[in-house]
Design a protein around this motif. Structure first.
Motif, PDB file in Angstrom:
ATOM      1  N   THR A  11      10.571 -24.364  24.143  1.00 47.83           N
ATOM      2  CA  THR A  11      11.664 -24.641  23.206  1.00 47.83           C
ATOM      3  C   THR A  11      12.886 -23.769  23.449  1.00 47.83           C
ATOM      4  O   THR A  11      13.939 -24.004  22.856  1.00 47.83           O
ATOM      5  CB  THR A  11      11.192 -24.430  21.761  1.00 47.83           C
ATOM      6  N   GLY A  12      12.748 -22.754  24.313  1.00 48.43           N
ATOM      7  CA  GLY A  12      13.884 -21.867  24.562  1.00 48.43           C
ATOM      8  C   GLY A  12      14.098 -20.908  23.408  1.00 48.43           C
ATOM      9  O   GLY A  12      13.157 -20.450  22.764  1.00 48.43           O
ATOM     10  N   GLY A  13      15.367 -20.593  23.128  1.00 47.49           N
ATOM     11  CA  GLY A  13      15.670 -19.607  22.102  1.00 47.49           C
ATOM     12  C   GLY A  13      15.619 -18.206  22.658  1.00 47.49           C
ATOM     13  O   GLY A  13      15.526 -17.991  23.869  1.00 47.49           O
ATOM     14  N   VAL A  38       7.952 -16.072  27.855  1.00 45.43           N
ATOM     15  CA  VAL A  38       8.985 -15.726  28.827  1.00 45.43           C
ATOM     16  C   VAL A  38      10.060 -16.805  28.909  1.00 45.43           C
ATOM     17  O   VAL A  38      11.224 -16.517  29.227  1.00 45.43           O
ATOM     18  CB  VAL A  38       8.333 -15.524  30.215  1.00 45.43           C
ATOM     19  N   LEU A  39       9.711 -18.054  28.604  1.00 42.71           N
ATOM     20  CA  LEU A  39      10.628 -19.173  28.820  1.00 42.71           C
ATOM     21  C   LEU A  39      11.652 -19.252  27.692  1.00 42.71           C
ATOM     22  O   LEU A  39      11.614 -20.121  26.824  1.00 42.71           O
ATOM     23  CB  LEU A  39       9.836 -20.476  28.959  1.00 42.71           C
ATOM     24  N   THR A  40      12.610 -18.337  27.749  1.00 46.81           N
ATOM     25  CA  THR A  40      13.655 -18.234  26.741  1.00 46.81           C
ATOM     26  C   THR A  40      14.986 -18.690  27.342  1.00 46.81           C
ATOM     27  O   THR A  40      15.074 -19.068  28.516  1.00 46.81           O
ATOM     28  CB  THR A  40      13.791 -16.788  26.255  1.00 46.81           C
ATOM     29  N   ASP A  41      16.044 -18.622  26.542  1.00 49.41           N
ATOM     30  CA  ASP A  41      17.359 -19.063  27.007  1.00 49.41           C
ATOM     31  C   ASP A  41      17.928 -18.183  28.120  1.00 49.41           C
ATOM     32  O   ASP A  41      18.730 -18.660  28.933  1.00 49.41           O
ATOM     33  CB  ASP A  41      18.346 -19.082  25.837  1.00 49.41           C
ATOM     34  N   ILE A  42      17.534 -16.916  28.183  1.00 49.37           N
ATOM     35  CA  ILE A  42      18.175 -16.022  29.143  1.00 49.37           C
ATOM     36  C   ILE A  42      17.574 -16.132  30.543  1.00 49.37           C
ATOM     37  O   ILE A  42      18.046 -15.474  31.462  1.00 49.37           O
ATOM     38  CB  ILE A  42      18.134 -14.559  28.673  1.00 49.37           C
ATOM     39  N   VAL A  43      16.551 -16.954  30.731  1.00 47.09           N
ATOM     40  CA  VAL A  43      15.972 -17.114  32.068  1.00 47.09           C
ATOM     41  C   VAL A  43      16.145 -18.545  32.583  1.00 47.09           C
ATOM     42  O   VAL A  43      15.455 -18.959  33.509  1.00 47.09           O
ATOM     43  CB  VAL A  43      14.480 -16.708  32.100  1.00 47.09           C
ATOM     44  N   MET A  55      16.998 -25.724  33.112  1.00 45.74           N
ATOM     45  CA  MET A  55      15.611 -25.709  33.580  1.00 45.74           C
ATOM     46  C   MET A  55      15.096 -24.277  33.680  1.00 45.74           C
ATOM     47  O   MET A  55      15.865 -23.317  33.806  1.00 45.74           O
ATOM     48  CB  MET A  55      15.489 -26.405  34.931  1.00 45.74           C
ATOM     49  N   TRP A  56      13.781 -24.181  33.604  1.00 50.87           N
ATOM     50  CA  TRP A  56      13.084 -22.928  33.842  1.00 50.87           C
ATOM     51  C   TRP A  56      12.382 -23.040  35.188  1.00 50.87           C
ATOM     52  O   TRP A  56      11.569 -23.950  35.404  1.00 50.87           O
ATOM     53  CB  TRP A  56      12.054 -22.644  32.751  1.00 50.87           C
ATOM     54  N   VAL A  57      12.683 -22.137  36.102  1.00 50.94           N
ATOM     55  CA  VAL A  57      12.010 -22.105  37.395  1.00 50.94           C
ATOM     56  C   VAL A  57      10.770 -21.229  37.255  1.00 50.94           C
ATOM     57  O   VAL A  57      10.882 -20.034  36.984  1.00 50.94           O
ATOM     58  CB  VAL A  57      12.940 -21.553  38.493  1.00 50.94           C
TER      59      VAL A  57
END
Length: 278
Positions: A11-13, A38-43, A55-57
């Motif tokens: 969901t990000g954030g 870990v899968l937040t907006d800053i990555v 996208m999240w790599v």
């Protein structure tokens, strides 16, 4: 029609300043764990020729890490997409939708895909993506440089769904361990398999596997304990694991529901030599 499954999607954030820093993230020479937190907006990352996407790599070709594949979790907003998504003519891909719906046009044929949808895209394939809905769509995009073999044609594109493919029971497991295979293991045209593995509560991989295939595992549902290179780690829906070739691996599904993960592995090709430089 098979029963519906659930799929975790990020969901990000951004975590609050009051949150503890320590987490389950770990990077070793044999394996890595990227937990869902870990899968937040800053990555996040972006790509050229896309609209309203991020996208999240979670894997990329790198010495000492994912050597044979890359894996993204792509989020496309309403009206977003790309008419030029793939820039490498040697790249093959699998798309797997975990949330929402989108239209994928492959060689001028449109396919409307929903959560659980699966598309294989061979190298050199012409394809586009468009989110024609009012909501976000999220999907995994797994890419690999296809290894051509003289005398063997590259496979054709196809679209199917997790809901329409019957899972195969592993031998002597009484159905607690199943694999949903989207391509035949004996089909030498394919040099990668992207499957879904399911364990019912209490199901196990009953020994430490060591094998030549590199693995990427994204947990779609449930939780488990993994034994990786002599260490025990817990994983849950939304976590990603990278396992190097020959990394010892076994697991125990903890319940209370099924434990399911999207599994990448490289298959059906000779092992390339590291040749000395002249």
């Amino acid at each position: 029609m098979k029963s519906k499954h659930t799929y975790y999607a990020p969901t990000g954030g951004l975590p609050p300043q009051t949150q503890l820093l320590s987490d389950r993230a770990i990077f070793t020479e044999a394996y890595a764990i990227i937990p869902k937190r870990v899968l937040t907006d800053i990555v996040i990352s972006y790509l050229p020729f896309w609209e309203n996407m991020r996208m999240w790599v979670i894997a990329r070709p790198l010495s000492g890490f994912s050597e044979t594949f890359s894996q993204y979790i792509v989020e496309v907003g309403a009206g977003g997409g790309s008419n030029k998504p793939e820039l490498d003519q040697s790249a093959e891909a699998v798309l797997f939708i975990v949330e929402g719906e989108m239209d994928v046009c492959i060689e001028d044929e449109n396919h409307h895909m929903k959560a659980g949808g699966y598309a294989f895209l061979p190298p050199g394939c012409k394809w586009t993506i468009k989110n024609n809905s009012d909501n976000h769509v999220k999907f995994h995009w797994i890419r690999k440089a296809y290894q051509f073999v003289e005398g063997i044609n590259a496979p054709e594109a196809f679209v199917t769904s997790d809901h329409d493919v019957e899972a195969i029971e592993m031998p002597n497991t009484e159905g607690v361990w199943k694999t949903t295979r989207f391509t035949e293991q004996s089909d030498m045209r394919h040099d990668m398999h992207v499957n879904i593995v399911t364990f019912e509560p209490g199901g196990v991989i009953p020994f430490d596997e060591t094998h030549v295939m590199e693995h990427g595992l994204y947990v779609l549902e449930g939780k488990a304990v993994y034994h990786l290179n002599g260490e025990w780690v817990e994983v849950e829906a939304g976590d990603f694991m990278w396992l190097r070739a020959f990394c010892p691996q076994s697991c125990y599904a903890g319940g209370p529901g099924p434990f399911r993960y999207l599994l990448y592995k490289d298959v059906n090709r000779h092992m390339p030599f590291i040749r000395p430089k002249n």
